[in-house]
Design an enzyme around this catalytic site. Structure first.
Site, PDB file in Angstrom:
ATOM      1  CB  ALA A   1      -6.767   2.048  10.523  1.00  0.00           C
TER       2      ALA A   1
ATOM      3  CE  LYS B   1      -3.178   2.837   2.338  1.00  0.00           C
ATOM      4  NZ  LYS B   1      -3.415   3.385   3.663  1.00  0.00           N
TER       5      LYS B   1
END
Lengths: 72, 279
Positions: free
Chosen positions: B219, B110
């Site tokens: 997250a 990522k």
């Protein structure tokens, strides 16, 4: 065994006195015993784990030893 | 009615796979691990979220740290997705990705190249440079990008396996600030579009999926919620609900009402009788 002249390297940003020619695997072992999940860069280049024992360190070398932590 | 069924009962996970670079996931929720109060809460949250792909950051080995996020992921069969969080230049990001590949044995990354600490907004120039270099080196690159349709197209053109536009700044919980840009990105994209950053609560994740995102990455919305495990479950359902709504196709928006009960067959009643209130 002849005494080697210590050299100064940077390990994760901290200066460290080590015997000249200490290999990367020995240095990493002082930081972690993890058998996997760790990578090392020497002077901004990745050194594959298999090459650590054949990678001696010298004066002024910069070593970064990284692992995965919580993030993202 | 016995024997009756909808024309489409809706796809199960097997019928509606989410695929990145040839790898198929049943869950369309990609989790991060940052911000969790403990590894124990993190593990319970990941399980409640149903995620199958989860990010980690690469940082200096700390001999004093006990336990590892890698152990949590490994024992739960969750694929690890290293990020390049904290990198401000393409060079730092490329080296970090290579270290992650060496440490974790994955060529997925990522990719984050951010412009400054205050906004954590992607630096488009550095991002595109790093993406191209990593694709050329054989990486599966999932770039954290601005909600810019043109940049998304350029990232796809250099070979990124997905594009991950931000809804709003990382950790801000401001949701999707420009839904129209998401629609434009989704319309033109030939790779999965994944909301990355900005989700604050379940409705943000649902909206992303309704707009046509293939998946949601988050997250803080979970790890910093007052009850992370509960929020993880909420996000799991929110993503699934939004996906089903997208597949179902929403009704058009109208300025005025449109009756759902038929007008035909309505009784002709005297509006004045019986008197109200009835006695």
């Amino acid at each position: 065994m002849t005494a080697t002249t210590p050299v100064t390297v940077s390990v994760n940003g901290e200066p460290r006195r080590i015997p000249a020619g200490l290999t990367l695997d020995r240095l990493v072992a002082t930081l972690t015993s993890a058998p996997a999940g760790v990578a090392a860069a020497l002077n901004e280049s990745v050194v594959p784990r298999g090459q650590w024992p054949a990678t001696p360190l010298g004066e002024g070398d910069r070593v970064e030893v990284l692992t995965a932590v919580q993030g993202g | 009615m016995p024997g009756s069924r909808a024309v489409h009962d809706g796809p199960g996970p097997a019928a509606d796979p989410f695929t990145i670079a040839g790898t198929t996931f049943a869950s369309r929720l990609i989790m991060g691990t940052g911000g969790a109060p403990s590894l124990e809460v993190l593990e319970r949250s990941l399980l409640a979220s149903g995620t199958e792909l989860t990010t980690v950051a690469m940082r200096r080995v700390d001999p004093g740290v006990k336990g590892s996020v890698l152990g949590v992921l490994a024992r739960n069969g969750i694929q690890v997705l290293p990020n390049t969080a904290g990198c401000f230049t393409a060079g730092e990001a490329v080296l970090t990705a290579k270290l992650a590949r060496e440490a974790l044995g994955t060529n997925w990354v990522k990719l984050e190249v951010v412009a400054d600490e205050r906004t954590l907004l992607p630096d488009p120039v550095g991002l595109l440079d790093a993406a191209e270099a990593l694709v050329d080196d054989g990486f599966v690159v999932l770039p954290y990008t601005n909600d810019d349709p043109v940049l998304a197209r350029r990232l796809e053109e250099v070979g990124c396996a997905a594009v991950m536009p931000l809804g709003s700044p990382i950790g801000s919980g401001l949701g999707i600030r420009n839904p129209h840009n998401f629609q434009l990105i989704v319309e033109q994209a030939g790779v999965p579009v994944i909301l990355d950053a900005g989700a604050g609560t379940a409705s943000d994740a649902t909206l992303a999926m309704e707009l046509g995102c293939a998946a949601v990455m988050l997250a803080s919305a979970v790890t910093r919620a007052q009850e992370p495990v509960l929020m993880a479950g909420a996000m799991r359902h929110a993503v699934a609900a939004g996906r089903l709504a997208r597949l179902a196709g929403r009704i058009p928006r109208r300025h005025h009402a449109e009756a759902s009960s038929p007008t035909a067959g309505q009784a002709a009643l005297d509006p004045e009788r019986p008197a109200f209130p009835a006695g």
